[in-house]
Motif scaffolding. Sequence first.
Motif, PDB file in Angstrom:
ATOM      1  N   UNK A 154      64.252  36.741  35.656  1.00 23.74           N
ATOM      2  CA  UNK A 154      63.858  36.047  34.423  1.00 23.74           C
ATOM      3  C   UNK A 154      65.004  35.972  33.427  1.00 23.74           C
ATOM      4  N   UNK A 155      65.851  36.992  33.409  1.00 17.60           N
ATOM      5  CA  UNK A 155      67.022  36.940  32.523  1.00 17.60           C
ATOM      6  C   UNK A 155      67.969  35.823  32.951  1.00 17.60           C
ATOM      7  N   UNK A 156      68.080  35.615  34.272  1.00 16.14           N
ATOM      8  CA  UNK A 156      68.967  34.564  34.778  1.00 16.14           C
ATOM      9  C   UNK A 156      68.372  33.177  34.578  1.00 16.14           C
ATOM     10  N   UNK A 157      67.031  33.093  34.639  1.00 10.14           N
ATOM     11  CA  UNK A 157      66.370  31.792  34.472  1.00 10.14           C
ATOM     12  C   UNK A 157      64.981  31.993  33.876  1.00 10.14           C
ATOM     13  N   UNK A 158      64.872  31.898  32.547  1.00 14.58           N
ATOM     14  CA  UNK A 158      63.559  32.075  31.902  1.00 14.58           C
ATOM     15  C   UNK A 158      62.550  30.990  32.258  1.00 14.58           C
ATOM     16  N   UNK A 159      63.002  29.919  32.929  1.00 17.29           N
ATOM     17  CA  UNK A 159      62.103  28.825  33.277  1.00 17.29           C
ATOM     18  C   UNK A 159      61.358  29.024  34.587  1.00 17.29           C
ATOM     19  N   UNK A 160      61.549  30.173  35.248  1.00 18.22           N
ATOM     20  CA  UNK A 160      60.841  30.442  36.500  1.00 18.22           C
ATOM     21  C   UNK A 160      59.332  30.388  36.254  1.00 18.22           C
ATOM     22  N   UNK A 161      58.604  29.713  37.143  1.00 17.27           N
ATOM     23  CA  UNK A 161      57.151  29.591  36.967  1.00 17.27           C
ATOM     24  C   UNK A 161      56.357  30.514  37.892  1.00 17.27           C
ATOM     25  N   UNK A 162      57.018  31.114  38.889  1.00 13.28           N
ATOM     26  CA  UNK A 162      56.312  32.024  39.796  1.00 13.28           C
ATOM     27  C   UNK A 162      57.282  33.049  40.347  1.00 13.28           C
ATOM     28  N   UNK A 163      56.781  34.267  40.559  1.00 12.01           N
ATOM     29  CA  UNK A 163      57.529  35.345  41.204  1.00 12.01           C
ATOM     30  C   UNK A 163      56.797  35.738  42.491  1.00 12.01           C
ATOM     31  N   UNK A 164      57.534  35.743  43.587  1.00 11.31           N
ATOM     32  CA  UNK A 164      56.982  36.167  44.868  1.00 11.31           C
ATOM     33  C   UNK A 164      57.673  37.469  45.262  1.00 11.31           C
ATOM     34  N   UNK A 165      56.917  38.532  45.367  1.00  8.74           N
ATOM     35  CA  UNK A 165      57.459  39.812  45.815  1.00  8.74           C
ATOM     36  C   UNK A 165      57.053  40.029  47.273  1.00  8.74           C
ATOM     37  N   UNK A 166      57.960  40.559  48.065  1.00  5.41           N
ATOM     38  CA  UNK A 166      57.703  40.681  49.496  1.00  5.41           C
ATOM     39  C   UNK A 166      56.974  41.959  49.871  1.00  5.41           C
ATOM     40  N   UNK A 167      56.487  42.702  48.879  1.00  3.63           N
ATOM     41  CA  UNK A 167      55.399  43.663  49.122  1.00  3.63           C
ATOM     42  C   UNK A 167      54.640  43.854  47.817  1.00  3.63           C
ATOM     43  N   UNK A 168      53.465  44.443  47.904  1.00  3.93           N
ATOM     44  CA  UNK A 168      52.595  44.541  46.726  1.00  3.93           C
ATOM     45  C   UNK A 168      53.099  45.503  45.655  1.00  3.93           C
ATOM     46  N   UNK A 169      53.647  46.688  46.002  1.00  3.88           N
ATOM     47  CA  UNK A 169      54.161  47.541  44.921  1.00  3.88           C
ATOM     48  C   UNK A 169      55.215  46.843  44.065  1.00  3.88           C
ATOM     49  N   UNK A 170      56.102  46.047  44.681  1.00  4.97           N
ATOM     50  CA  UNK A 170      57.085  45.311  43.880  1.00  4.97           C
ATOM     51  C   UNK A 170      56.396  44.253  43.025  1.00  4.97           C
ATOM     52  N   UNK A 171      55.358  43.610  43.558  1.00  7.58           N
ATOM     53  CA  UNK A 171      54.620  42.631  42.760  1.00  7.58           C
ATOM     54  C   UNK A 171      53.954  43.289  41.558  1.00  7.58           C
ATOM     55  N   UNK A 172      53.415  44.490  41.763  1.00  7.27           N
ATOM     56  CA  UNK A 172      52.776  45.217  40.655  1.00  7.27           C
ATOM     57  C   UNK A 172      53.823  45.615  39.621  1.00  7.27           C
ATOM     58  N   UNK A 173      55.019  45.965  40.074  1.00 13.73           N
ATOM     59  CA  UNK A 173      56.113  46.217  39.130  1.00 13.73           C
ATOM     60  C   UNK A 173      56.469  44.983  38.332  1.00 13.73           C
ATOM     61  N   UNK A 174      56.435  43.820  38.984  1.00 13.75           N
ATOM     62  CA  UNK A 174      56.701  42.562  38.277  1.00 13.75           C
ATOM     63  C   UNK A 174      55.614  42.278  37.245  1.00 13.75           C
ATOM     64  N   UNK A 175      54.341  42.527  37.607  1.00 12.22           N
ATOM     65  CA  UNK A 175      53.247  42.353  36.646  1.00 12.22           C
ATOM     66  C   UNK A 175      53.467  43.224  35.403  1.00 12.22           C
ATOM     67  N   UNK A 176      53.888  44.467  35.621  1.00 16.63           N
ATOM     68  CA  UNK A 176      54.114  45.378  34.497  1.00 16.63           C
ATOM     69  C   UNK A 176      55.248  44.878  33.611  1.00 16.63           C
ATOM     70  N   UNK A 177      56.316  44.391  34.228  1.00 20.29           N
ATOM     71  CA  UNK A 177      57.451  43.870  33.469  1.00 20.29           C
ATOM     72  C   UNK A 177      57.043  42.664  32.627  1.00 20.29           C
ATOM     73  N   UNK A 178      56.256  41.763  33.219  1.00 17.31           N
ATOM     74  CA  UNK A 178      55.790  40.586  32.482  1.00 17.31           C
ATOM     75  C   UNK A 178      54.887  40.995  31.319  1.00 17.31           C
ATOM     76  N   UNK A 179      54.044  41.982  31.518  1.00 19.34           N
ATOM     77  CA  UNK A 179      53.176  42.464  30.435  1.00 19.34           C
ATOM     78  C   UNK A 179      54.012  43.041  29.298  1.00 19.34           C
TER      79      UNK A 179
END
Length: 308
Positions: free
Chosen positions: A209-234
């Motif tokens: 997101x720092x490199x491109x704030x215009x990203x509209x979706x994040x795909x994590x290749x496992x669920x714990x990383x996706x949950x980390x992304x959710x926390x960062x977005x929050x």
Amino acid sequence: SHPVTEHLKERVRQAARELYFLPNAHAQALSRPAAFRTVGVIVHDVKDPYFAEIAGGILKQAADARELVMLCNSYRDPARELAYVELMRAQRVAALIMAGGGLDDLDHSRALAQQITPYMTAGGRVAFIGRHHVPGDAVLPDNAGGAAQLARALIGLGHRNVGVIAGPPLLTTTRDRIAGLAGAGLSVDKLVYSDFTRDGGGAAAAALLDADPGITALVALNDPMAIGALALLAERGISVPDEVSVAGFDDIPFSRDVTPALTTVCVPMAELGARALALTLGEEHSDLRVEHLACELVLRDSTAPASG
């Protein structure tokens, strides 16, 4: 021969009870066939819910089959993995299950084959869970097919500017999932490699997101990383899925319990473990067997049409 009298047998049994004597299983194994088989299982990280579910599937199947399971954690360290394979051979386990993808690394594959091949030649049974470059029976989740399903869903929602949070770069699981995304037409140009952990996912999401704030979706290749992304977005006050959609992979048990519930790809983890153990049972065979298990997209609340 000198038969042992009942009186002497009872004296020996009484002494054993008083001394809390336990029979030596190794000595018994040398003198007669064991009442159960010992199976060695090497996982990447038993704290990771993916491997915990696989181990659960193995243990349940093992209980039904009178199998004793020795579980080892490689901590995703290739050298430690090789050391555990050697240790399992020294322990004379009847079967060995290696859970988790292999490495696209020729030296490591050769070293592993040098351990596995003589073990199999001596009658040991081996099953891999995930893609390896070493001969052996295997159970393969369709990582590429599951990733393709996810890619098509995101493209259908209008997402073109997507950030990918990947696992370790040499791991076959990582490569297969990236290939599935790209093969279905999703751009993987914006990609950060991480370590399959929650904190790693959050750090990778921040970098993307720092490199491109215009990203509209994040795909994590496992669920714990996706949950980390959710926390960062929050933390950053970015609404999911209104501003950024998030998706994971594996469908670990608490993926549906986070807020918002996580879109992910369901991998049949417990079944992977049970099928791998089943491959090590039964009559010996000369042909190598490979079973493929399907993965299925699970759409939940963390994904929505691309904003704007």
